[in-house]
Design a protein around this motif. Structure first.
Motif, mmCIF file in Angstrom:
data_model
loop_
_atom_site.group_PDB
_atom_site.id
_atom_site.type_symbol
_atom_site.label_atom_id
_atom_site.label_comp_id
_atom_site.label_asym_id
_atom_site.label_seq_id
_atom_site.Cartn_x
_atom_site.Cartn_y
_atom_site.Cartn_z
ATOM 1 N N GLU A 156 -6.940 -5.840 2.843
ATOM 2 C CA GLU A 156 -7.382 -4.457 3.046
ATOM 3 C C GLU A 156 -6.849 -3.906 4.358
ATOM 4 O OE1 GLU A 156 -11.482 -1.780 3.366
ATOM 5 O OE2 GLU A 156 -11.609 -3.964 3.177
ATOM 6 N N LEU A 157 -6.884 -4.708 5.413
ATOM 7 C CA LEU A 157 -6.330 -4.267 6.686
ATOM 8 C C LEU A 157 -4.851 -3.932 6.557
ATOM 9 C CD1 LEU A 157 -7.904 -6.653 9.358
ATOM 10 C CD2 LEU A 157 -8.172 -4.170 9.216
ATOM 11 N N ALA A 158 -4.113 -4.780 5.843
ATOM 12 C CA ALA A 158 -2.683 -4.526 5.655
ATOM 13 C C ALA A 158 -2.458 -3.206 4.924
ATOM 14 C CB ALA A 158 -2.040 -5.679 4.890
ATOM 15 N N TYR A 162 -0.604 -0.048 6.611
ATOM 16 C CA TYR A 162 0.650 0.341 5.960
ATOM 17 C C TYR A 162 0.603 1.794 5.456
ATOM 18 C CZ TYR A 162 4.469 0.356 2.539
ATOM 19 O OH TYR A 162 5.595 0.659 1.822
ATOM 20 N N HIS A 163 -0.472 2.131 4.741
ATOM 21 C CA HIS A 163 -0.521 3.445 4.099
ATOM 22 C C HIS A 163 -0.925 4.551 5.066
ATOM 23 C CE1 HIS A 163 -0.733 6.297 0.846
ATOM 24 N NE2 HIS A 163 -1.996 6.595 1.145
ATOM 25 N N TYR A 164 -1.977 4.331 5.843
ATOM 26 C CA TYR A 164 -2.457 5.360 6.752
ATOM 27 C C TYR A 164 -1.713 5.349 8.092
ATOM 28 C CZ TYR A 164 -6.477 5.885 3.609
ATOM 29 O OH TYR A 164 -7.276 6.110 2.527
ATOM 30 N N SER A 336 -5.919 8.489 -0.628
ATOM 31 C CA SER A 336 -6.543 7.184 -0.825
ATOM 32 C C SER A 336 -5.498 6.082 -0.772
ATOM 33 C CB SER A 336 -7.279 7.158 -2.166
ATOM 34 O OG SER A 336 -6.372 7.437 -3.217
ATOM 35 N N LEU A 337 -5.974 4.855 -0.760
ATOM 36 C CA LEU A 337 -5.080 3.700 -0.776
ATOM 37 C C LEU A 337 -4.642 3.449 -2.211
ATOM 38 C CD1 LEU A 337 -7.025 1.266 1.595
ATOM 39 C CD2 LEU A 337 -5.007 2.636 2.156
ATOM 40 N N PRO A 338 -3.395 3.696 -2.537
ATOM 41 C CA PRO A 338 -2.948 3.507 -3.927
ATOM 42 C C PRO A 338 -3.071 2.053 -4.354
ATOM 43 C CG PRO A 338 -1.333 4.759 -2.658
ATOM 44 C CD PRO A 338 -2.309 4.184 -1.683
ATOM 45 N N GLU A 339 -3.603 1.865 -5.533
ATOM 46 C CA GLU A 339 -3.734 0.505 -6.044
ATOM 47 C C GLU A 339 -2.380 -0.160 -6.196
ATOM 48 O OE1 GLU A 339 -6.365 -1.346 -6.624
ATOM 49 O OE2 GLU A 339 -7.664 0.218 -5.847
ATOM 50 N N LYS A 340 -1.344 0.640 -6.449
ATOM 51 C CA LYS A 340 -0.034 0.059 -6.712
ATOM 52 C C LYS A 340 0.576 -0.610 -5.478
ATOM 53 C CE LYS A 340 2.528 4.389 -5.893
ATOM 54 N NZ LYS A 340 3.390 5.388 -6.513
ATOM 55 N N ILE A 341 0.063 -0.257 -4.259
ATOM 56 C CA ILE A 341 0.646 -0.907 -3.090
ATOM 57 C C ILE A 341 -0.097 -2.171 -2.712
ATOM 58 C CG2 ILE A 341 1.385 1.323 -2.186
ATOM 59 C CD1 ILE A 341 -0.686 1.027 0.025
ATOM 60 N N ARG A 342 -1.259 -2.394 -3.324
ATOM 61 C CA ARG A 342 -1.978 -3.622 -3.013
ATOM 62 C C ARG A 342 -1.163 -4.823 -3.502
ATOM 63 N NH1 ARG A 342 -6.868 -2.888 -1.005
ATOM 64 N NH2 ARG A 342 -7.884 -0.869 -1.275
ATOM 65 N N GLY A 343 -0.902 -5.712 -2.609
ATOM 66 C CA GLY A 343 -0.104 -6.877 -2.947
ATOM 67 C C GLY A 343 1.366 -6.599 -3.026
ATOM 68 N N GLY A 344 1.774 -5.349 -2.709
ATOM 69 C CA GLY A 344 3.181 -4.996 -2.771
ATOM 70 C C GLY A 344 3.958 -5.579 -1.622
ATOM 71 N N ALA A 345 5.263 -5.388 -1.655
ATOM 72 C CA ALA A 345 6.134 -5.988 -0.647
ATOM 73 C C ALA A 345 5.962 -5.318 0.708
ATOM 74 C CB ALA A 345 7.595 -5.867 -1.100
ATOM 75 N N ARG A 346 5.641 -6.107 1.705
ATOM 76 C CA ARG A 346 5.611 -5.659 3.082
ATOM 77 C C ARG A 346 6.122 -6.795 3.942
ATOM 78 N NH1 ARG A 346 0.294 -4.255 1.821
ATOM 79 N NH2 ARG A 346 0.085 -2.080 1.184
#
Length: 347
Positions: A156-158, A162-164, A336-346
């Protein structure tokens, strides 16, 4: 058409310089009987200018920060009944206006983001320039940044950073925070900034601290700033009288993207949609019409006088007499935090 109103210079003792003040007043073109709403009162810069624009105009000013409300009482007394200063969130500005019972709303101004007073007060925890408690709350309630940093899981922190915060090294930052809090609770701004600087390198030639994006992301999450912005845009659309104007000053790309997409959808300029608002933008009723053509930026004189204005953008629209369409739910995806970026490449 009224003559454009030029702003008087801010008092030398003012703790916050309102950005694009003359341009905001030109966009709002305030005057006449009715009410103007300053959704982000702060130190009262926009409110004071609105009161000076026309003696027939009354102002409803809103702020979620108890210190801003307390600090504005002198201006309330000075305004002699023309200013109502109320605690609250600008996402509820239509409800607050109805409760105040002040009459038709001629204009709304929103200055999004953190104020200079908040940044320059170490105990508020917004900045790492001076060590202070890791707070970041604009109001006096809810979880603090310290609660988020110490209790949110690493993923969640990531996502938040990343998004905000638009920090490309968000995974590394979240991992470093997770490892550090195993050794003890993270409580101070300097402590967090040091942790972030250990994994994020300053860009060559840049004067931006490596922790800047992380702090931005946490602050936005703690205060739900983008969600409040979405709610405020809809609230302003509902409360404005036909011909009334909405001026919004933003300071980073996430805010500006939301305002730009909302204005485009409601004014029918998103004819072919977008990846964010594909269907609803095309079908939106034209409840707003543009006042500014693209973003209005600070001039060289303002940049020299107030370096913090360098990222400011002003966009403004006017309310038409069309019915208010259904809430533009797709715009909430930008807040909002898009679900599609959860677990995405960073990285």
């Amino acid at each position: 058409m009224r003559t454009p109103i030029r702003a008087a210079a801010a008092p030398a003792s003012a703790p916050h310089v309102p950005v694009l003040l003359a341009e905001v007043l030109d966009a709002l073109n305030p005057g006449g009987e009715g009410i103007a709403i300053d959704g982000t009162f702060g130190a009262g810069g926009y409110t004071r200018a609105l009161l000076a624009a026309d003696p027939a105009l009354r102002v409803l000013a809103i702020d979620r920060d108890p210190r801003a409300i307390a600090g504005g009482q002198a201006l309330v007394a000075e305004a002699q009944g023309r200013l109502a200063l109320v605690p609250g969130r600008f996402g509820d500005l239509d409800t607050l206006a109805a409760d105040a019972g002040e009459g038709p709303v001629r204009g709304v101004v929103l200055d999004i983001g953190v104020s200079s007073m908040q940044l320059d007060t170490p105990e508020r925890g917004f900045s790492f320039r001076h060590d202070g408690p890791l707070d970041m709350r604009m109001g006096a309630d809810g979880p603090s940044a310290a609660d988020l940093v110490n209790e949110a899981d690493e993923a969640e922190l990531a996502d938040i950073i990343y998004h905000y915060g638009e920090e490309r090294r968000s995974r590394a930052v979240a991992r470093a925070i997770h490892e550090a809090r195993r050794r003890g609770r993270i409580e101070g701004t300097a402590q967090l900034a040091e942790i972030v600087a250990g994994v994020v390198r300053a860009e060559p030639g840049s004067h931006i601290h490596p922790a800047t994006r992380t702090f931005q992301g946490l602050r936005i999450a703690v205060n739900d700033e983008l969600g409040e912005l979405v709610r405020a845009l809809h609230a302003a659309e509902r409360v404005l009288a036909p011909g009334g104007r909405l001026a919004v000053v933003t300071f980073h790309s996430l805010e500006d993207r939301i305002v730009k997409q909302f204005f485009a959808a409601r004014s029918g300029r998103a004819a072919h949609g977008s990846r964010h608002l594909p269907a609803q933008a095309e079908a939106a009723t034209r409840s707003l019409t543009p006042v500014t053509k693209g973003p209005v930026l600070p001039g060289e004189a303002e940049l020299a006088r107030n370096p913090r204005s360098r990222s400011a953008k002003l966009r403004a629209v006017a309310r038409t007499d069309s019915p208010v369409p259904a809430p533009l739910s797709a715009i909430e995806t930008l807040a909002s935090l898009p679900e599609k970026i959860r677990g995405g490449a960073r990285r």
